[in-house]
Design a protein around this motif. Structure first.
Motif, PDB file in Angstrom:
ATOM      1  N   PHE A 146       0.779  -1.241   0.000  1.00 25.91           N
ATOM      2  CA  PHE A 146       0.000   0.000   0.000  1.00 25.91           C
ATOM      3  C   PHE A 146       0.815   1.299   0.000  1.00 25.91           C
ATOM      4  CE2 PHE A 146      -3.038  -3.064   1.836  1.00 25.91           C
ATOM      5  CZ  PHE A 146      -4.122  -2.851   0.982  1.00 25.91           C
ATOM      6  N   LYS A 149       0.221   4.539  -2.336  1.00 28.74           N
ATOM      7  CA  LYS A 149      -1.164   4.660  -2.785  1.00 28.74           C
ATOM      8  C   LYS A 149      -1.906   5.676  -1.919  1.00 28.74           C
ATOM      9  CE  LYS A 149      -1.490  -0.066  -4.550  1.00 28.74           C
ATOM     10  NZ  LYS A 149      -2.234  -1.362  -4.483  1.00 28.74           N
ATOM     11  N   ILE A 151      -5.363   6.306   0.177  1.00 30.60           N
ATOM     12  CA  ILE A 151      -6.521   5.640   0.779  1.00 30.60           C
ATOM     13  C   ILE A 151      -7.232   6.655   1.667  1.00 30.60           C
ATOM     14  CG2 ILE A 151      -7.266   3.857   2.393  1.00 30.60           C
ATOM     15  CD1 ILE A 151      -5.073   2.073   1.346  1.00 30.60           C
ATOM     16  N   LEU A 177      -6.462  -0.360   5.818  1.00 31.22           N
ATOM     17  CA  LEU A 177      -5.847  -0.441   4.500  1.00 31.22           C
ATOM     18  C   LEU A 177      -6.614  -1.377   3.570  1.00 31.22           C
ATOM     19  CD1 LEU A 177      -2.099  -0.619   5.597  1.00 31.22           C
ATOM     20  CD2 LEU A 177      -3.235   1.333   4.529  1.00 31.22           C
ATOM     21  N   ARG A 178      -6.983  -2.545   4.070  1.00 30.26           N
ATOM     22  CA  ARG A 178      -7.597  -3.552   3.213  1.00 30.26           C
ATOM     23  C   ARG A 178      -9.063  -3.257   2.908  1.00 30.26           C
ATOM     24  NH1 ARG A 178      -4.580  -9.078   5.522  1.00 30.26           N
ATOM     25  NH2 ARG A 178      -2.461  -8.178   5.361  1.00 30.26           N
ATOM     26  N   TYR A 180      -9.798  -0.147   2.245  1.00 32.05           N
ATOM     27  CA  TYR A 180      -9.585   1.120   1.542  1.00 32.05           C
ATOM     28  C   TYR A 180     -10.255   2.289   2.268  1.00 32.05           C
ATOM     29  CZ  TYR A 180      -7.201  -1.364  -2.130  1.00 32.05           C
ATOM     30  OH  TYR A 180      -6.285  -2.124  -2.826  1.00 32.05           O
TER      31      TYR A 180
END
Length: 218
Positions: A146, A149, A151, A177-178, A180
């Protein structure tokens, strides 16, 4: 001209003063007899030693030595947010010290005496390092996946991830994170994973090596 004045006036005066101090120490240099009133005490400090201003809020100014984006800056920035850098404080939820550790987290890194921990600054510093190493190991795949990126409107950085893990635990950071950004843990005071990831982004945390079994020794 200045050199002549110095050699003819200042040097003889200094020699006489030294002789007087040696012969009559009690009669010379009583601090209570002196004042700085009317004396210009302003000076320019070298840039590398100057104090810089950072804004905690628009109305509050926090003065800290300039540490850039070093690991020391990262560590001290978290400490200031957690406790204003106070080693000996306990918050209303029972979190301890400069970095506001919970007792269960301390146990995981080998500390079983909270009172001793609270009264030992060196132990607190080592605890921060050990816990960050442990979190970096747990989150190593997420860091690789990640970082870089965006988010929830926040650019993901390694230091932001590690700071958020200090606040909420590595598991909460994984969920943020997973998902988003849809799962955004908040602590009892309203600080969120997203806020920590944004606030502590961009520091150099390469000093920290992932360590699954990181423990504190002193």
């Amino acid at each position: 001209m200045k050199n002549k004045i110095f050699s003819k006036v200042v040097v003889p005066f200094a020699i006489c003063l030294l002789i007087a101090i040696a012969l009559y120490p009690s009669a010379i240099l009583n601090p209570e007899d002196y004042s700085t009133d009317g004396i210009d005490l302003e000076f320019d400090a070298p840039k590398q030693y100057a104090m810089v201003t950072k804004k905690e809020k628009k109305e509050d100014k926090v003065f800290t030595p300039y540490l850039g984006k070093s690991f020391e800056a990262f560590k001290e920035a978290i400490a200031f947010k957690e406790s204003q850098g106070n080693y000996f404080t306990v918050n209303t939820y029972g979190y301890l010290g400069k970095y506001q550790f919970g007792k269960e987290t301390l146990k995981m890194i080998g500390i079983h005496n909270p009172t001793y921990f609270l009264n030992t600054p060196e132990l607190q510093e080592k605890a921060f390092i050990a816990n960050t190493k442990r979190n970096k190991w747990i989150l190593r795949k997420d860091i690789k996946r990640f970082v870089g990126k965006k988010i929830g409107g926040v650019e993901v950085t390694e230091s932001g991830i590690l700071a958020a893990a200090h606040l909420a635990g590595a598991g909460s950071v994984k969920k943020f994170l997973r998902s988003y950004g849809k799962t955004n843990f908040a602590d009892g005071y309203g600080s969120t994973v997203r806020y920590y990831m944004k606030r502590f982004a961009g520091y150099d945390t390469s000093f920290i090596k992932p360590d699954r079994r990181a423990k504190v020794t002193i």
